[in-house]
Each structure stands twice: as structure tokens, then as C-alpha cells.
Design a protein around this motif. Structure first.
Motif, PDB file in Angstrom:
ATOM      1  N   GLN A   1       0.976  -1.099   0.029  1.00 26.58           N
ATOM      2  CA  GLN A   1      -0.033   0.034   0.044  1.00 26.58           C
ATOM      3  C   GLN A   1       0.727   1.258   0.083  1.00 26.58           C
ATOM      4  O   GLN A   1       0.445   2.449  -0.755  1.00 26.58           O
ATOM      5  N   LEU A   2       2.030   1.124   0.770  1.00 30.77           N
ATOM      6  CA  LEU A   2       2.760   2.274   0.848  1.00 30.77           C
ATOM      7  C   LEU A   2       3.660   2.381  -0.504  1.00 30.77           C
ATOM      8  O   LEU A   2       3.944   3.687  -0.877  1.00 30.77           O
ATOM      9  N   LEU A   3       3.839   1.375  -1.059  1.00 30.20           N
ATOM     10  CA  LEU A   3       4.565   1.588  -2.619  1.00 30.20           C
ATOM     11  C   LEU A   3       3.705   2.054  -3.650  1.00 30.20           C
ATOM     12  O   LEU A   3       4.449   2.440  -4.670  1.00 30.20           O
ATOM     13  N   ALA A   4       2.433   1.576  -3.619  1.00 37.19           N
ATOM     14  CA  ALA A   4       1.697   1.979  -4.683  1.00 37.19           C
ATOM     15  C   ALA A   4       2.050   3.564  -5.511  1.00 37.19           C
ATOM     16  O   ALA A   4       1.611   4.296  -4.514  1.00 37.19           O
ATOM     17  N   GLY A   5       2.188   3.395  -6.576  1.00 35.24           N
ATOM     18  CA  GLY A   5       2.321   4.758  -7.290  1.00 35.24           C
ATOM     19  C   GLY A   5       3.928   5.245  -6.967  1.00 35.24           C
ATOM     20  O   GLY A   5       3.951   6.484  -7.448  1.00 35.24           O
ATOM     21  N   ASP A   6       4.705   4.918  -6.041  1.00 34.74           N
ATOM     22  CA  ASP A   6       6.020   5.456  -5.877  1.00 34.74           C
ATOM     23  C   ASP A   6       6.706   5.416  -6.804  1.00 34.74           C
ATOM     24  O   ASP A   6       7.113   4.441  -7.559  1.00 34.74           O
ATOM     25  N   PRO A   7       7.422   6.427  -7.360  1.00 31.39           N
ATOM     26  CA  PRO A   7       8.359   6.504  -8.676  1.00 31.39           C
ATOM     27  C   PRO A   7       9.692   5.876  -8.379  1.00 31.39           C
ATOM     28  O   PRO A   7      10.366   5.509  -9.242  1.00 31.39           O
ATOM     29  N   LEU A   8      10.119   5.854  -6.982  1.00 32.06           N
ATOM     30  CA  LEU A   8      11.446   5.313  -6.719  1.00 32.06           C
ATOM     31  C   LEU A   8      11.516   3.812  -7.263  1.00 32.06           C
ATOM     32  O   LEU A   8      10.439   3.040  -6.881  1.00 32.06           O
ATOM     33  N   ALA A   9      12.561   3.339  -7.479  1.00 23.83           N
ATOM     34  CA  ALA A   9      12.619   1.814  -7.374  1.00 23.83           C
ATOM     35  C   ALA A   9      12.781   1.189  -6.093  1.00 23.83           C
ATOM     36  O   ALA A   9      12.988   1.896  -5.131  1.00 23.83           O
TER      37      ALA A   9
END
Length: 310
Positions: free
Chosen positions: A168-176
Motif C-alpha cells: 500500500q505504501l509503495l503504490a505509485g511511488d516512482p522510486l525503484a
């Protein structure tokens, strides 16, 4: 398809440098962030891994929590970024020089009770609680450093609820980013969840244009082949779900949470020969391969690993 060398255990390298980490039983390597002498040792450790030929180094933030003061938290990333910049790294992975990823351990790692290796969390550690923990800790780390890391490494994840919170936290995050699991056997998370279920959750969450990896860390090297037996067919059936595989086992042995030390770690040349087999299997599937070491491996181990894969 490419192979990237990750660093080894930050704590093991620090101990090789003469640092007594028993003085920091809760924060462990992050306990060094609060003093100039400790930060100098962390910088030296990062530099040792860069000199060993690493393509990726991890920050000293594995056991940080939202309660850590912002100044110390900021140092964890800035030290890794400084080592990266001194070697001419950063940016897209096609560029020369290493990348610096933020190390993000599970909630259990902040409890100093070994629960990251069992997945046995108390009832109050619900998915909502874990999401709040990871969100606040990540905001602390990123907000306290002037520059962002090149990527995020969520490590030693022992349970499905914690994985769900991280996704959930990673969703849509642009970082690798990668998520690496702890496992007793290479086929299950520590809470008993089959890796097939964990992969399905990740595949439904990751977007095709994101740089995402799945893997294992701080497991016995013998766990990696069974993990690939499960993961690679699933990745083949869902092309584009992940960019690659990240594995960084320990050098054998078992963590004694009471004594705060690794016991029965294997000596010798490490897992270089096995790593060649892992690499060949992953690259054959059209995936990138990230390989390094975890606890009980230091810069000397990583140098030998790189030579073995050359």
C-alpha cells in the motif's frame, strides 16, 4: 538482463572494523548515527563496500523507527549518498557507479526480539498499525535528507499482513524498490504464507512501468534455490510483474536474539558457486539479478562474490 552486486552485512563490516555493536542493542548499526565517531565508521563501511565493487549500497536505517530523531535519521541516508557520489554513482542504473538504496527493515526488527525471523507479532501489530509504522518511518527518512535515495529496500519481511502494508505504501511511488522476505525454507514466509500467495499480492500491486524486485534476505543460502523454484515459474506466467530478483543470504548460521549474535556461521569462500547458478537461472527468465550478502558477510565476502560472478 543484468547482474548487480549488492553490499553485505553492514553490522558485520562494522565489527570487522572493530566496532562493538553490543553497545547499541536496540538500534544496532543505526545507533552509530548519533555520534561523529560512529558516523565515521559507517562512512568507512560504505566505502569498503564500494571498493569491493558493489553496484548498490544500503543505508544504515534498517532498525530505525519513527521515534528516531530527524537529525540522526537524515545521516543514515546522507552517508550512503555521500559514498555513492564519491564513486560517481546515482541516477538510472545504466550510469556508472553505485546506487544508494534506503534500508527499511520490518517492524519486528525494531523490537530487538528476533521476530523478523518468526513473523510472530503481537495482536496489536495489525496491518493498519504496520502501514502507519512504515509510512511514518519512511516520511522521517526522506524528509530528513536533502536528496532522495535511488531506491527503497524493504527487507526481511516475515508476514503477509506486513507485506500488504508495504505494498500500500509503495503504490505509485516512482522510486525503484524491492521487497525481500525472511523464510525458514525458501517456499514460505516466516508466518507460513506460501510464496505463491505473496507473489500474487505483489503482482496485483506492482505497475508494469515500475522498477520492482522480489527476493530473499538474511536466509541460509540453501533457501535460495527453492525460492527460485517457486518464483521463476510465477514470474514467467505474469510477464512484466517484476523487473528482477534480489537475493542476499547470510553466510549460514542462526540469529540468537537473546545473546544478540549470529551463531554457527559458515567459514570459507561463502556462496559464490551457488550464486552463479542463481544468476544463470534468473537471467534465463529475462529478469535482472541483484545479489549480495546479509549478516555474517563483509566486504571481503562481497569482493569474492563479485570475482566469482565475473
Amino acid at each position: 538482463m543484468s547482474t548487480y552486486i549488492l553490499d553485505g552485512g553492514l553490522s558485520t563490516q562494522l565489527e570487522a572494523q572493530g566496532v562493538d555493536l553490543s553497545l547499541h542493542p536496540t538500534l544496532w548499526t543505526a545507533g552509530l548515527l548519533s555520534s561523529s565517531a560512529g558516523r565515521a565508521q559507517l562512512s568507512r563501511a560504505h566505502q569498503a563496500y564500494v571498493a569491493a565493487g558493489c553496484d548498490v549500497i544500503l543505508s544504515a536505517s534498517y532498525q530505525t523507527s519513527p521515534s528516531l530523531d530527524p537529525v540522526s535519521a537524515g545521516f543514515s541516508l546522507s552517508l550512503a549518498l555521500a559514498a555513492r557520489d564519491a564513486a560517481g554513482g546515482g541516477g538510472p542504473k545504466a550510469l556508472p557507479g553505485p546506487r544508494a538504496f534506503a534500508s527499511l527493515g520490518p517492524w519486528g526488527a525494531t523490537q530487538a526480539d528476533g521476530s523478523e525471523y518468526t513473523g510472530k507479532y503481537p495482536a496489536e501489530a495489525t496491518e493498519e498499525f504496520l502501514l502507519s509504522f512504515h509510512r511514518e518511518r519512511l516520511a522521517l527518512l526522506l524528509g530528513s535528507c536533502a536528496l532522495p535515495p535511488d531506491g527503497l529496500a524493504f527487507e526481511t519481511v516475515p508476514s503477509l499482513p506486513e507485506l500488504s502494508a508495504i505494498l500500500q505504501l509503495l503504490a505509485g511511488d516512482p522510486l525503484a524498490a524491492w521487497v525481500t522476505f525472511s523464510s525458514p525454507d525458501g517456499a514460505h514466509l516466516c508466518d507460513g504464507t506460501p510464496f505463491s500467495a505473496a507473489f500474487a499480492l505483489c503482482a496485483a500491486s506492482f505497475a508494469a512501468d515500475e522498477e520492482r524486485y522480489l527476493g530473499l534476505n538474511c536466509v541460509h543460502p540453501s533457501c535460495v534455490a527453492p525460492f527460485l523454484d517457486v518464483l521463476l515459474p510465477l514470474a514467467r506466467a505474469a510477464p512484466g510483474a517484476i523487473r528482477g530478483v534480489a537475493v542476499y543470504p547470510n553466510n549460514g548460521g542462526t540469529w540468537n536474539a537473546g545473546a544478540r549474535k549470529w551463531e554457527d556461521a559458515e567459514e570459507g569462500e561463502g556462496f559464490g558457486a551457488l550464486a552463479r547458478e542463481w544468476r544463470d537461472r534468473v537471467l534465463a527468465e529475462g529478469l535482472d539479478f541483484v545479489v549480495g550478502g546479509c549478516c555474517s558477510t563483509d566486504a571481503a565476502h562481497i569482493r569474492r562474490l563479485k570475482q566469482s560472478l565475473s
